[in-house]
Design an enzyme around this catalytic site. Structure first.
Site, mmCIF file in Angstrom:
data_model
loop_
_atom_site.group_PDB
_atom_site.id
_atom_site.type_symbol
_atom_site.label_atom_id
_atom_site.label_comp_id
_atom_site.label_asym_id
_atom_site.label_seq_id
_atom_site.Cartn_x
_atom_site.Cartn_y
_atom_site.Cartn_z
ATOM 1 N N LYS A 11 0.848 -1.194 0.000
ATOM 2 C CA LYS A 11 0.000 0.000 0.000
ATOM 3 C C LYS A 11 0.881 1.240 0.000
ATOM 4 C CE LYS A 11 0.689 1.677 4.329
ATOM 5 N NZ LYS A 11 1.151 3.026 4.676
ATOM 6 N N ASP A 138 -3.239 -1.635 9.958
ATOM 7 C CA ASP A 138 -3.330 -1.548 8.506
ATOM 8 C C ASP A 138 -3.966 -2.783 7.874
ATOM 9 O OD1 ASP A 138 -2.261 0.979 8.165
ATOM 10 O OD2 ASP A 138 -0.215 0.265 7.845
#
Length: 290
Positions: A11, A138
């Site tokens: 990401k 996350d």
């Protein structure tokens, strides 16, 4: 033995803002996240008849519950009562570690998605994200992927229009910055600039890649030690000079990336940045995973 190969995607933080400190000791976050196709590969095998085992191509990584991939498998079994009949996880890492790219969280998310399919649990994405919150902040985003606004600790997610088609040049300097250290430094510095998150969301809604790129910013860049800040700025400047529409540090670093609207320019930038930073990648955005 049933087996499945799964991908764990990195990401990027198109923006990262840290707001007030919460009563639970965490910070309130506001981030625009984007999945890219730089990925780790995992092989999951159930029915091994042995306790959970894990191995990877990086010998220094933990091979027990301290590794988020293993932790995700243990948490999924605990929360659902699933019995894998023995589980083996083989991890081939390509995402740099300690880079702000959520490599460990991506591995955990891939295990959750993979075991959900392999064991026929049929859990909806929302349930996988909920379990992911117990593994890492996350992980819920990495379960979902795509372009999203992440708030709270990072687990409160809102889907956004996809990032317009582009090319990403990623650079990982030779140093890393411990996340707790950077949060501590941030609490003691004056933040010079905040991301224009509202403007970035508007640019995404309009499909305006240049508008997105102009508004990328990460407040952790203000908290870096001076020497590290200079190195990050040098990479960002070089990316811009090579034609990037915008450049930013991801997460707590130290990876830096630039967005390009031309593959040729991105490849030329990759060649140039590889002279400054030997760990560089070319990547593309990835849409929602589940």
């Amino acid at each position: 033995m049933p087996a499945l190969d799964v991908l764990a995607y990195a990401k990027l933080n198109l923006s990262l803002d840290v707001l007030e400190k919460r009563p639970d000791g965490y910070h309130e976050m506001r981030m625009v996240m984007q999945t890219v196709d730089l990925c780790d590969r995992l092989r999951l095998e159930t029915g091994t008849g042995k306790p959970l085992s894990m191995r990877s191509n990086l010998g220094f990584l933990p091979a027990d519950g301290r590794n988020l991939a293993a932790a995700a498998a243990l948490r999924l079994a605990e929360d659902t009562g699933a019995d894998w009949g023995g589980l083996s996880i083989t991890l081939d890492k390509s995402i740099p570690v300690c880079a702000g790219l959520a490599g460990g969280s991506a591995d955990a998310a891939a295990v959750l998605r993979g075991l959900n399919h392999l064991a026929g649990l049929h859990l909806p994405p929302e349930r996988l994200e909920e379990i992911g919150t117990k593994v890492g902040s996350d992980v819920p985003y990495c379960v979902r992927g795509g372009t999203a606004l992440a708030e709270g600790r990072g687990e409160v997610l809102t889907d956004l229009p996809p990032l317009p088609s582009c090319h990403v040049v990623l650079c990982k300097p030779a140093f890393s910055v411990p996340t707790p250290e950077l949060f501590a430094r941030l609490d003691g510095v004056r933040i010079r600039r905040r991301p224009d998150t509202a403007g970035l969301l508007s640019a995404l809604a309009a499909g305006d890649l240049a508008g997105v790129a102009r508004r990328m910013y990460n407040v952790f860049e203000d908290a870096l030690p001076p020497r590290r800040a200079a190195e990050i700025q040098r990479l960002k400047t070089e990316l811009i000079q090579q034609g990037a529409l915008g450049a930013c540090m991801s997460g707590t670093g130290s990876a830096v990336f630039g967005l390009f609207d031309s593959e040729g320019a991105a490849r030329r930038a990759l060649a140039a940045l590889s002279q400054l930073c030997p760990t560089c990648f070319l990547a593309r955005p990835v849409e929602k995973l589940v």
